[in-house]
Design a protein around this motif. Structure first.
Motif, short mmCIF file in Angstrom:
data_model
loop_
_atom_site.label_atom_id
_atom_site.label_comp_id
_atom_site.label_asym_id
_atom_site.label_seq_id
_atom_site.Cartn_x
_atom_site.Cartn_y
_atom_site.Cartn_z
N ASP A 1 120.32 19.21 -82.05
CA ASP A 1 120.55 21.08 -82.48
C ASP A 1 121.38 22.31 -82.59
O ASP A 1 121.15 23.03 -83.01
CB ASP A 1 118.49 21.33 -83.13
N PHE A 2 121.79 22.54 -81.75
CA PHE A 2 122.47 23.07 -80.88
C PHE A 2 121.73 24.94 -80.83
O PHE A 2 122.06 25.35 -80.83
CB PHE A 2 123.41 23.41 -82.15
N ARG A 3 120.31 23.80 -80.71
CA ARG A 3 119.61 24.98 -80.36
C ARG A 3 119.44 26.28 -81.89
O ARG A 3 118.56 27.67 -81.66
CB ARG A 3 120.14 26.32 -79.25
N ARG A 4 119.76 26.15 -82.51
CA ARG A 4 119.56 26.36 -83.88
C ARG A 4 117.79 26.23 -84.08
O ARG A 4 117.11 25.04 -84.39
CB ARG A 4 120.14 25.55 -85.06
N ASN A 5 117.41 27.15 -85.04
CA ASN A 5 116.41 27.43 -85.63
C ASN A 5 116.04 26.48 -87.30
O ASN A 5 117.28 26.78 -87.84
CB ASN A 5 115.09 28.52 -86.04
N PHE A 6 114.65 26.25 -87.31
CA PHE A 6 114.54 25.73 -89.03
C PHE A 6 114.32 27.12 -89.70
O PHE A 6 114.00 27.96 -89.29
CB PHE A 6 114.09 24.90 -89.27
N LYS A 7 113.92 26.82 -91.22
CA LYS A 7 113.92 28.41 -91.74
C LYS A 7 112.60 28.18 -91.40
O LYS A 7 112.65 29.92 -91.39
CB LYS A 7 114.33 27.90 -93.26
N ARG B 1 112.17 25.68 -83.51
CA ARG B 1 113.58 24.85 -83.59
C ARG B 1 113.21 23.41 -84.30
O ARG B 1 112.48 22.82 -85.27
CB ARG B 1 113.59 24.61 -81.83
N ILE B 2 114.55 22.93 -84.56
CA ILE B 2 115.29 21.77 -85.34
C ILE B 2 114.20 21.33 -84.63
O ILE B 2 113.59 20.01 -85.46
CB ILE B 2 116.63 21.86 -86.33
N ASP C 1 115.04 20.95 -77.53
CA ASP C 1 116.09 20.52 -76.17
C ASP C 1 115.17 19.40 -75.88
O ASP C 1 116.41 18.66 -75.35
CB ASP C 1 115.24 21.92 -74.52
#
Length: 164
Positions: free
Chosen positions: A32-38, A42-43, A46
């Motif tokens: 998820d490249f350390r991205r967050n969901f809305k 985190r999506i 790690d």
């Protein structure tokens, strides 16, 4: 009936190998490249990395190669597809856990044990392999028991900080 159950277990061996394979990777590149969901979480987290996915697929294909010696060369592709779908099921499980605000390593009964089995079953069905209901339930029970046993063993060996 026993033979049918054992054939069902053999059918799912690539998924079991793939599911265990990812645990050998620590600190990989998160999918998820350390991205967050809305929702701000985190999506996936790690624990889901490209390196873990690659190792999982390698383990599953290796098992598919071994099975192909007995059931035919098609099982190499089955091992790949089944392993990929097992890992996709595992990622769906991680996605759901993040939405429920369950941290990495946190307990989610049923989901932790069966997400990869559900995913691999979808992969098998796509490949035209139809496990019976008895085979599916037997494999689900084995997965549930193995998950509890291996996690407790890892806890006792101080590999994990919690027994689940």
């Amino acid at each position: 009936m026993l033979i049918e159950l054992l054939v069902g277990l053999a059918m799912y061996l690539p998924a079991f190998a793939a599911n265990g394979g990812a645990t050998f990777i620590r600190n990989g590149t998160p999918i998820d490249f350390r991205r967050n969901f809305k929702d701000g979480h985190r999506i996936l987290g790690d624990g889901k990395s490209f390196e873990g996915l690659l190792l999982s697929l390698t383990f599953g294909v290796d098992v598919g190669i071994i099975i192909s010696r007995f059931l035919g060369i098609d099982w190499i592709l089955v091992g790949l597809v089944e392993s990929l779908f097992a890992m996709l099921g595992d990622m769906v499980g991680a996605f759901i856990k993040r939405r429920l605000n369950i941290p990495r390593g946190g307990r989610a009964w049923g989901l932790d044990q069966l997400d990869f089995i559900l995913g691999s079953t979808l992969g098998l069905l796509i490949m035209g392999i139809r496990p019976s209901l008895y085979q599916f339930l037997f494999v689900a029970l084995i997965a549930f028991l193995m998950h509890m046993f291996t996690n407790y063993g890892a806890y006792r060996l101080k590999i994990k900080t919690v027994p689940w």
